[in-house]
Write a protein that holds these residues in place. Sequence first.
Motif, mmCIF file in Angstrom:
data_model
loop_
_atom_site.group_PDB
_atom_site.id
_atom_site.type_symbol
_atom_site.label_atom_id
_atom_site.label_comp_id
_atom_site.label_asym_id
_atom_site.label_seq_id
_atom_site.Cartn_x
_atom_site.Cartn_y
_atom_site.Cartn_z
ATOM 1 N N LEU A 193 0.829 -1.207 0.000
ATOM 2 C CA LEU A 193 0.000 0.000 0.000
ATOM 3 C C LEU A 193 0.862 1.254 0.000
ATOM 4 O O LEU A 193 0.582 2.222 -0.723
ATOM 5 N N MET A 194 1.929 1.256 0.784
ATOM 6 C CA MET A 194 2.817 2.412 0.809
ATOM 7 C C MET A 194 3.511 2.604 -0.538
ATOM 8 O O MET A 194 3.698 3.737 -0.995
ATOM 9 N N ALA A 195 3.884 1.510 -1.186
ATOM 10 C CA ALA A 195 4.491 1.623 -2.510
ATOM 11 C C ALA A 195 3.517 2.238 -3.502
ATOM 12 O O ALA A 195 3.888 3.090 -4.325
ATOM 13 N N ILE A 196 2.259 1.831 -3.423
ATOM 14 C CA ILE A 196 1.236 2.386 -4.314
ATOM 15 C C ILE A 196 1.034 3.872 -4.037
ATOM 16 O O ILE A 196 0.920 4.685 -4.967
ATOM 17 N N ILE A 197 1.016 4.254 -2.763
ATOM 18 C CA ILE A 197 0.815 5.664 -2.404
ATOM 19 C C ILE A 197 1.975 6.516 -2.909
ATOM 20 O O ILE A 197 1.780 7.588 -3.495
ATOM 21 N N VAL A 198 3.206 6.051 -2.700
ATOM 22 C CA VAL A 198 4.376 6.818 -3.143
ATOM 23 C C VAL A 198 4.365 6.987 -4.660
ATOM 24 O O VAL A 198 4.593 8.084 -5.185
ATOM 25 N N ALA A 199 4.074 5.904 -5.379
ATOM 26 C CA ALA A 199 4.030 5.993 -6.838
ATOM 27 C C ALA A 199 2.874 6.866 -7.303
ATOM 28 O O ALA A 199 3.015 7.648 -8.256
ATOM 29 N N ALA A 200 1.725 6.765 -6.640
ATOM 30 C CA ALA A 200 0.561 7.561 -7.034
ATOM 31 C C ALA A 200 0.818 9.050 -6.833
ATOM 32 O O ALA A 200 0.431 9.881 -7.671
ATOM 33 N N VAL A 201 1.483 9.405 -5.744
ATOM 34 C CA VAL A 201 1.821 10.808 -5.509
ATOM 35 C C VAL A 201 2.770 11.312 -6.594
ATOM 36 O O VAL A 201 2.645 12.444 -7.082
ATOM 37 N N GLY A 202 3.708 10.475 -6.997
ATOM 38 C CA GLY A 202 4.608 10.860 -8.083
ATOM 39 C C GLY A 202 3.874 11.074 -9.392
ATOM 40 O O GLY A 202 4.182 12.008 -10.143
ATOM 41 N N ILE A 203 2.889 10.237 -9.676
ATOM 42 C CA ILE A 203 2.105 10.395 -10.903
ATOM 43 C C ILE A 203 1.243 11.648 -10.843
ATOM 44 O O ILE A 203 1.063 12.347 -11.851
ATOM 45 N N LEU A 204 0.702 11.957 -9.667
ATOM 46 C CA LEU A 204 -0.116 13.168 -9.529
ATOM 47 C C LEU A 204 0.694 14.428 -9.836
ATOM 48 O O LEU A 204 0.145 15.413 -10.334
ATOM 49 N N MET A 205 1.992 14.402 -9.557
ATOM 50 C CA MET A 205 2.810 15.586 -9.826
ATOM 51 C C MET A 205 2.907 15.879 -11.318
ATOM 52 O O MET A 205 3.044 17.041 -11.715
ATOM 53 N N VAL A 206 2.876 14.862 -12.162
ATOM 54 C CA VAL A 206 3.011 15.082 -13.598
ATOM 55 C C VAL A 206 1.678 15.003 -14.320
ATOM 56 O O VAL A 206 1.635 15.046 -15.555
ATOM 57 N N SER A 207 0.583 14.890 -13.582
ATOM 58 C CA SER A 207 -0.729 14.857 -14.200
ATOM 59 C C SER A 207 -1.161 16.269 -14.591
ATOM 60 O O SER A 207 -0.516 17.262 -14.226
ATOM 61 N N ASN A 208 -2.252 16.363 -15.347
ATOM 62 C CA ASN A 208 -2.833 17.658 -15.712
ATOM 63 C C ASN A 208 -3.949 18.076 -14.763
ATOM 64 O O ASN A 208 -4.715 18.988 -15.075
ATOM 65 N N ILE A 209 -4.049 17.397 -13.642
ATOM 66 C CA ILE A 209 -5.071 17.734 -12.649
ATOM 67 C C ILE A 209 -4.718 19.065 -11.987
ATOM 68 O O ILE A 209 -3.569 19.308 -11.626
ATOM 69 N N ARG A 210 -5.696 19.921 -11.848
ATOM 70 C CA ARG A 210 -5.465 21.244 -11.271
ATOM 71 C C ARG A 210 -5.625 21.227 -9.763
ATOM 72 O O ARG A 210 -6.511 20.567 -9.222
ATOM 73 N N TYR A 211 -4.769 21.980 -9.113
ATOM 74 C CA TYR A 211 -4.822 22.175 -7.664
ATOM 75 C C TYR A 211 -4.847 23.668 -7.380
ATOM 76 O O TYR A 211 -4.110 24.436 -8.001
ATOM 77 N N TYR A 212 -5.686 24.050 -6.455
ATOM 78 C CA TYR A 212 -5.800 25.466 -6.103
ATOM 79 C C TYR A 212 -4.483 25.946 -5.502
ATOM 80 O O TYR A 212 -3.905 25.301 -4.634
ATOM 81 N N SER A 213 -4.001 27.092 -5.968
ATOM 82 C CA SER A 213 -2.681 27.585 -5.561
ATOM 83 C C SER A 213 -2.720 28.515 -4.351
ATOM 84 O O SER A 213 -1.668 28.810 -3.775
ATOM 85 N N PHE A 214 -3.901 29.033 -3.993
ATOM 86 C CA PHE A 214 -4.059 29.967 -2.873
ATOM 87 C C PHE A 214 -3.317 31.281 -3.094
ATOM 88 O O PHE A 214 -3.097 32.037 -2.156
ATOM 89 N N LYS A 215 -2.904 31.551 -4.343
ATOM 90 C CA LYS A 215 -2.199 32.796 -4.622
ATOM 91 C C LYS A 215 -3.137 33.992 -4.731
ATOM 92 O O LYS A 215 -2.671 35.135 -4.720
ATOM 93 N N GLU A 216 -4.445 33.725 -4.863
ATOM 94 C CA GLU A 216 -5.400 34.822 -4.955
ATOM 95 C C GLU A 216 -5.938 35.238 -3.603
ATOM 96 O O GLU A 216 -6.764 36.149 -3.519
ATOM 97 N N VAL A 217 -5.504 34.574 -2.546
ATOM 98 C CA VAL A 217 -5.941 34.952 -1.204
ATOM 99 C C VAL A 217 -5.303 36.274 -0.832
ATOM 100 O O VAL A 217 -4.077 36.428 -0.871
#
Length: 316
Positions: A193-217
């Motif tokens: 499970l930890m191996a899957i989580i570590v790899a999944a987090v790495g894939i999320l970094m190169v995905s096109n999924i958007r994350y709120y940056s909080f720069k407009e606060v």
Amino acid sequence: MTQTPPPNNRPPRDPFSEFKDDTEVVEDIVQNGERIRRRGIYLLPNLFTTAALFSGFFSVVAALNGNFGSAAIAIFVSMVLDGFDGRVARMTNTQSAFGEEYDSLADMLSFGVAPAIVAFAWILQDIGNLGWIAAFVYVAGAALRLARFNVQIGSTDKKWFIGLPSPSAAAVVAGFVWTFHSFEATAFGFKVLMAIIVAAVGILMVSNIRYYSFKEVDFKSPVPFVFLLAIVLAFVLISLEPAIMLLLLFGSYAASGPILAFMRRTGHAKPITSGIANTEEEMETANAETPETSAQADEAEVAGSSETSKNGDERK
């Protein structure tokens, strides 16, 4: 009769001065419409970057020595220091291309290499090839994330990050290590499970999924008094169980991107029409805009790129 040669009145050569000239950093910058050559680097922001780099390196050393709690804490310390260098540079008007590149390399160690080594030394090495492959996927994801971000500065909407930011990804891995390192995690299923989580987090970094940056606060505008109470409560909760609360905080942020992306696809959330298109529908919408709108967008993009070059590093 031999004559004595005249004394040499030239001052002795300073070897340190020659070394300084040979190793000096020289940057070509544009100032007031003129290209000038600037020598040297700014000390204050690079001190924060160096401190963040040291903290990331300390995390690696601590993990190799089996001090996984200290290694995880060092990653969070590096996050705090990394958040200061860009802001200090903008506040003191000491931005430089050298500082941006130095910060990016420091981020690669602190948020790319260090979390992967900490996770591998802690538990991933127990599952053989699957463990080091998961760690490498994370490292590669961090490197690609930083490289992609560097070339996209000024061309994306500042409201959103494209892909999970590397400090948040490192915080997720460090949070798991800090929370569970004291337990006797011998179950093979947990290690996988930890191996899957570590790899999944790495894939999320190169995905096109958007994350709120909080720069407009806007931190300068007045807010209701209850906001301050909520901040105080958050500090209290984090101080009670820092490992668990930080894991929940950054884990929720990492999960927010895929959840919101799924909700947008199913029509349960408003689609995003700014930044880089994620889906074919967004690309068709962007291509269907009028020539006048395209021209305005191009002008705005050029202006944004110029502003970014003046303001320095926008990663923080």
